[in-house]
Design an enzyme around this catalytic site. Structure first.
Site, short mmCIF file in Angstrom:
data_model
loop_
_atom_site.label_atom_id
_atom_site.label_comp_id
_atom_site.label_asym_id
_atom_site.label_seq_id
_atom_site.Cartn_x
_atom_site.Cartn_y
_atom_site.Cartn_z
CE LYS A 186 46.98 97.66 25.47
NZ LYS A 186 46.91 97.54 26.94
CB SER A 222 47.70 98.41 29.92
OG SER A 222 47.33 99.41 28.99
#
Length: 226
Positions: free
Chosen positions: A91, A36
């Site tokens: 993230k 990701s």
């Protein structure tokens, strides 16, 4: 002989105590399990994470040490996601408390202005994807929006407002990331630290035995995470 054994025991105990203190309050190791954050971070990267920068949590309590700084736009952070507090996610922060966020055609807008994101990767050429789990955004739409007509999708959603003490995070591999678009805001208290450096990396896709030793990504070792 007895004294020598005692000296060794003290050395081991002191070293163990120092290790536990450093791990609890200063630096901890993490592994990247998903794609990701590509190309910023790759599957098989091992990171050292600075836990002191945002204020480390004292083990066994809800207390935290004073932070050296607050999360900023563009910071890569390690945190416990709201839907699974037992896991660690990595993230990038794209929204702070009070920010108005929206995405139009894959372009992220912060406070009605496109956010400069040179780190973002788009790998999906098959178009947008509607996700029913994004319905949580209805409660955070800006005033004047039409909730009944709201149909958020991966590449088109908002505008929503980030509530107090919360952050909005996205993966750099924007088309293949499970992030705030789907499960919501991250509590400031859930932020565990900021990745500092890649201390080891190998290619996990290699099918040869001992891939962790034979397929080391030497060029990534020592790289600063930005």
């Amino acid at each position: 002989m007895i004294r020598s054994a005692w000296d060794w025991t003290k050395s081991i105990v002191i070293a163990l105590a120092l290790f536990l203190v450093i791990r609890a309050f200063l630096v901890e190791a993490f592994k990247i399990p998903t794609s990701s954050m590509e190309e910023t971070l790759l599957v098989g990267d091992f990171l050292l994470v600075n836990k002191a920068v945002y204020g480390a949590q004292i083990p066994g309590t809800q207390l935290r040490l004073p932070s050296l700084s607050e999360p900023r736009i563009g910071d890569v952070v390690v945190f416990n996601p709201p839907h699974d507090q037992s896991r660690n996610y990595v993230k990038r922060v794209v929204g702070l408390p009070g920010d108005t966020l929206a995405m139009r055609g894959k372009v992220l807008q912060r406070n009605r202005h496109p956010l400069d994101e040179p780190y973002v990767r788009h790998a999906d050429e098959n178009g947008d994807a509607i996700h029913p789990g994004m319905s949580w955004q209805l409660e955070h739409l800006v005033d004047g929006s039409a909730p009944r007509a709201y149909r958020p999708s991966r590449d088109n959603w908002g505008p929503i407002v980030v509530p107090p003490h919360r952050l909005f995070v996205l993966g750099d591999n924007r088309d293949d990331s499970e992030d705030s678009r789907y499960w919501g805001f991250v509590d400031r208290k859930a932020i565990r630290g900021r990745p500092w450096v890649v201390y080891y990396s190998f290619d996990p896709n290699a099918e040869e035995p001992f891939r962790w030793l034979r397929f080391v990504r030497w060029s990534r070792i020592g790289g600063i995470v930005r």
